[in-house]
Design an enzyme around this catalytic site. Structure first.
Site, short mmCIF file in Angstrom:
data_model
loop_
_atom_site.label_atom_id
_atom_site.label_comp_id
_atom_site.label_asym_id
_atom_site.label_seq_id
_atom_site.Cartn_x
_atom_site.Cartn_y
_atom_site.Cartn_z
CE LYS A 18 -2.54 0.36 3.64
NZ LYS A 18 -2.60 1.45 4.58
NE ARG A 92 -6.50 1.01 11.20
CZ ARG A 92 -5.39 1.62 10.84
NH1 ARG A 92 -5.39 2.50 9.89
NH2 ARG A 92 -4.26 1.39 11.46
NE ARG A 126 10.04 -7.15 5.75
CZ ARG A 126 8.98 -6.50 6.18
NH1 ARG A 126 8.76 -6.37 7.47
NH2 ARG A 126 8.15 -5.98 5.34
NE ARG A 159 11.11 -6.55 12.85
CZ ARG A 159 10.25 -5.56 12.83
NH1 ARG A 159 10.45 -4.49 13.53
NH2 ARG A 159 9.16 -5.61 12.09
NE ARG A 170 1.64 -7.28 10.85
CZ ARG A 170 2.86 -7.80 10.98
NH1 ARG A 170 3.33 -8.11 12.17
NH2 ARG A 170 3.63 -8.01 9.94
P1 AMP Z 1 -1.02 2.75 11.43
O1 AMP Z 1 0.30 3.45 11.30
O2 AMP Z 1 -1.98 3.09 10.31
O3 AMP Z 1 -0.89 1.29 11.65
O4 AMP Z 1 -1.70 3.34 12.74
C1 AMP Z 1 -1.13 3.14 14.00
C2 AMP Z 1 -2.22 3.10 15.06
O5 AMP Z 1 -2.96 4.33 15.06
C3 AMP Z 1 -3.29 2.03 14.85
O6 AMP Z 1 -2.90 0.81 15.39
C4 AMP Z 1 -4.47 2.61 15.60
O7 AMP Z 1 -4.36 2.44 16.99
C5 AMP Z 1 -4.33 4.09 15.32
N1 AMP Z 1 -5.11 4.47 14.11
C6 AMP Z 1 -4.64 4.77 12.87
N2 AMP Z 1 -5.63 5.08 12.03
C7 AMP Z 1 -6.78 5.00 12.76
C8 AMP Z 1 -8.15 5.20 12.46
N3 AMP Z 1 -8.56 5.54 11.22
N4 AMP Z 1 -9.05 5.01 13.46
C9 AMP Z 1 -8.66 4.67 14.69
N5 AMP Z 1 -7.39 4.46 15.04
C10 AMP Z 1 -6.44 4.62 14.09
#
Ligand code: AMP
Length: 223
Positions: A18, A92, A126, A159, A170
């Protein structure tokens, strides 16, 4: 074709490429990329009220509450009023998705559908040198000597995050939580799914699809 401003969303599991596809869209369609994770990290770094609140949820592996998230993202989108944009990591939840459509029309929701087995296979190759963070890959970027860091001669480790079981969990978690959002956009006839194994295979399809919506600035091909 008239070059129209595009408001788009990109979705796809971790490891689907992505980030790579987003970079290419930004470049060829002159779009601003807005990643919810980046927005949150900046808020946390600056110790804003939203950042301090968000940090608690993130530390527990939970989603940040919809209201906080929507406010943060809409605030950023306001700054991009005269620009095409690509949202990444947001929405999300269905509540967030509804809010974003209430705010204004969305031109496309791109979903990268890369088979889980392909992602697991890619990530499990990795190996990391823990002290420096150097990353190798058994297929794409192997060290000179198997299991050994090229620079220090120290052993490489896998890791926890890169182990097949962890990656599978995940991915399953991601699928479970995003399925309702994908259904929501599909019902609104906004979802466009791209299936493939590699970014270079997906990219021409994504590019050609977006080019039906607005004129690209250029077309970069990758081999
Ligand atoms: P990411 O870098 O996109 O994996 O985001 C890191 C963390 O931020 C996620 O694990 C969530 O806890 C929070 N987060 C990111 N985007 C959202 C969203 N749209 N809604 C709620 N929490 C978010």
């Amino acid at each position: 074709m008239i070059s129209k401003l595009l408001r788009t969303i990109i979705m796809g599991p971790p490891g689907s490429g992505k980030g790579t596809i987003s970079q290419r869209i930004m470049k060829d369609f002159d779009m601003k990329h807005l990643s919810s994770g980046d927005v949150l990290r900046k808020q946390i770094f600056e110790r804003t009220a939203a950042g301090i609140e968000a940090e608690k949820y993130i530390a527990q592996g939970q989603l940040v509450p919809d209201l906080t998230m929507v406010n943060l993202i809409f605030n950023e989108l306001e700054k991009l009023e005269n620009h095409s944009w690509l949202l990444d990591g947001f929405p999300r939840t269905v509540a967030q998705a509804k809010e974003v459509l209430d705010r204004g029309p969305i031109d496309a929701v791109i979903n990268l559908n890369v088979p889980f087995e392909v992602i697991i296979d890619r990530i499990k190759g990795r190996w990391t040198h823990p002290a420096s963070g150097r990353i190798y890959h058994t297929v794409f970027n192997p060290p000179s000597k198997e299991g050994i860091d090229d620079v220090t001669g120290e052993p490489l480790i896998q890791r926890d995050d890169d182990r097949p079981e962890t990656v599978r969990k995940r991915l399953e978690g991601y699928q479970l939580s995003t399925q309702p959002v994908l259904h929501f956009f599909n019902d609104k006839k906004l979802l466009k799914e791209f299936t493939g194994k590699y970014s270079n295979e997906l990219w021409p399809l994504v590019h050609d699809y977006l080019a039906t919506k607005t004129a690209p600035v250029q077309y970069t091909r990758y081999k």
